[in-house]
Structure formats: C-alpha cells, structure tokens
Design a protein around this motif. Structure first.
Motif, PDB file in Angstrom:
ATOM      1  N   VAL A  35      61.842  24.707  47.874  1.00 45.25           N
ATOM      2  CA  VAL A  35      62.556  24.609  46.597  1.00 45.25           C
ATOM      3  C   VAL A  35      62.484  25.928  45.827  1.00 45.25           C
ATOM      4  CG1 VAL A  35      60.646  23.673  45.227  1.00 45.25           C
ATOM      5  CG2 VAL A  35      62.997  23.099  44.630  1.00 45.25           C
ATOM      6  N   THR A  36      61.372  26.639  45.930  1.00 45.22           N
ATOM      7  CA  THR A  36      61.235  27.940  45.276  1.00 45.22           C
ATOM      8  C   THR A  36      62.173  28.951  45.913  1.00 45.22           C
ATOM      9  OG1 THR A  36      58.914  27.433  44.832  1.00 45.22           O
ATOM     10  CG2 THR A  36      59.583  29.737  44.628  1.00 45.22           C
ATOM     11  N   ALA A  37      62.259  28.938  47.226  1.00 39.83           N
ATOM     12  CA  ALA A  37      63.171  29.836  47.937  1.00 39.83           C
ATOM     13  C   ALA A  37      64.620  29.562  47.521  1.00 39.83           C
ATOM     14  CB  ALA A  37      63.012  29.667  49.443  1.00 39.83           C
ATOM     15  N   ALA A  38      64.969  28.282  47.378  1.00 33.06           N
ATOM     16  CA  ALA A  38      66.323  27.918  46.958  1.00 33.06           C
ATOM     17  C   ALA A  38      66.608  28.421  45.549  1.00 33.06           C
ATOM     18  CB  ALA A  38      66.504  26.406  47.029  1.00 33.06           C
ATOM     19  N   ARG A  39      65.665  28.240  44.635  1.00 33.32           N
ATOM     20  CA  ARG A  39      65.848  28.701  43.251  1.00 33.32           C
ATOM     21  C   ARG A  39      65.986  30.219  43.191  1.00 33.32           C
ATOM     22  NH1 ARG A  39      65.127  24.730  39.580  1.00 33.32           N
ATOM     23  NH2 ARG A  39      64.002  22.876  40.233  1.00 33.32           N
ATOM     24  N   ALA A  51      76.965  23.530  44.666  1.00 30.44           N
ATOM     25  CA  ALA A  51      76.679  24.209  45.929  1.00 30.44           C
ATOM     26  C   ALA A  51      75.598  23.433  46.682  1.00 30.44           C
ATOM     27  CB  ALA A  51      76.214  25.633  45.680  1.00 30.44           C
ATOM     28  N   LEU A  52      75.614  23.534  47.980  1.00 24.17           N
ATOM     29  CA  LEU A  52      74.621  22.898  48.831  1.00 24.17           C
ATOM     30  C   LEU A  52      73.817  23.994  49.520  1.00 24.17           C
ATOM     31  CD1 LEU A  52      73.782  20.046  49.889  1.00 24.17           C
ATOM     32  CD2 LEU A  52      75.230  20.498  51.845  1.00 24.17           C
ATOM     33  N   LEU A  53      72.488  23.891  49.439  1.00 18.02           N
ATOM     34  CA  LEU A  53      71.620  24.888  50.075  1.00 18.02           C
ATOM     35  C   LEU A  53      70.823  24.226  51.179  1.00 18.02           C
ATOM     36  CD1 LEU A  53      71.766  25.817  46.864  1.00 18.02           C
ATOM     37  CD2 LEU A  53      70.382  27.612  47.834  1.00 18.02           C
ATOM     38  N   VAL A  54      70.869  24.816  52.361  1.00 12.88           N
ATOM     39  CA  VAL A  54      70.088  24.339  53.498  1.00 12.88           C
ATOM     40  C   VAL A  54      68.982  25.362  53.706  1.00 12.88           C
ATOM     41  CG1 VAL A  54      70.130  23.720  55.933  1.00 12.88           C
ATOM     42  CG2 VAL A  54      72.127  23.259  54.499  1.00 12.88           C
ATOM     43  N   VAL A  55      67.746  24.940  53.448  1.00 11.13           N
ATOM     44  CA  VAL A  55      66.600  25.849  53.517  1.00 11.13           C
ATOM     45  C   VAL A  55      65.801  25.531  54.769  1.00 11.13           C
ATOM     46  CG1 VAL A  55      64.570  26.714  52.315  1.00 11.13           C
ATOM     47  CG2 VAL A  55      66.520  25.891  50.998  1.00 11.13           C
ATOM     48  N   ASP A  63      65.309  21.629  54.777  1.00  9.01           N
ATOM     49  CA  ASP A  63      65.445  20.837  53.562  1.00  9.01           C
ATOM     50  C   ASP A  63      66.809  21.131  52.977  1.00  9.01           C
ATOM     51  OD1 ASP A  63      62.804  19.712  53.537  1.00  9.01           O
ATOM     52  OD2 ASP A  63      62.054  21.660  52.902  1.00  9.01           O
ATOM     53  N   ARG A  64      67.444  20.091  52.426  1.00 11.04           N
ATOM     54  CA  ARG A  64      68.770  20.253  51.840  1.00 11.04           C
ATOM     55  C   ARG A  64      68.689  19.993  50.340  1.00 11.04           C
ATOM     56  NH1 ARG A  64      71.482  15.920  53.908  1.00 11.04           N
ATOM     57  NH2 ARG A  64      73.452  16.683  53.165  1.00 11.04           N
TER      58      ARG A  64
END
Length: 106
Positions: A35-39, A51-55, A63-64
């Motif tokens: 979640v930190t990487a996505a932020r 937007a959709l983020l696939v980490v 994680d989506r």
C-alpha cells in the motif's frame, strides 16, 4: 465425491467488468509495503482517480488497489461495492444500475 462450486456473486462480477474499463498500472513494491508503494507511485506520477494499481509483492503475490476520489481502497471491496463510487457510476452499463438500497431476495 464431487466438490461443490463456489457461487459467483453477480454484483462482484459486474464490478470486475467495470474495473476493467479503468486505467491500470503495474508496479513492484520493492522494500515498501504494497500500500505504501502504491501511494508513493500515485504521488510521484500525479495519477488522477479513478485508477487501478496492481502491486507485485513477490514472484507469487500481487495486491490490487483502486485509487478513488476519497482515497485508496482494496480492489475486491470496490468490485463488491462499485455503486458507492461516483467515478465508477459513469462506467456502468445503462441497463444494470443497482439501487443503493437494494434488498436481499433470498
């Protein structure tokens, strides 16, 4: 003995179809939590919702997340409750608007 198949939720299937229409970004989390990487990714590129983020956490786990006007949400939650997100209401097929106060017909 035959295994019983898990029932697929129509509401979640509809939400999944709607999320397919949203811009998608794939990133790797590296040393950060997913979640930190996505932020950090959202902040660095200035991504606007929706937007959709696939980490990718590691070689086996992803994680989506869904980036909405009010923050970052788990994609599974958004699939099940897509009608709560104003940015996704415009993407819904016109014939399948789900009322918010829909009752359960069991």
């Amino acid at each position: 003995m035959a295994r019983k198949r898990k029932r697929k939720s129509r509401r979640r299937q509809e939400g999944r179809k709607i999320l397919e229409l949203v811009p998608q970004y794939s990133i790797e989390s590296g040393e950060d939590k997913p979640v930190t990487a996505a932020r950090k990714f959202i902040q660095s590129l200035g991504i606007t919702p929706p937007a959709l983020l696939v980490v990718k956490r590691n070689e086996h786990t992803t994680d989506r997340y869904f980036w909405a006007e009010k923050g970052l949400f788990g994609a599974q939650y958004v699939e099940e409750n897509h009608f709560l997100f104003p940015s996704l209401r415009d993407l819904q097929p016109q014939g399948s608007k789900v009322p918010i106060a829909a009752g359960s017909n069991r």
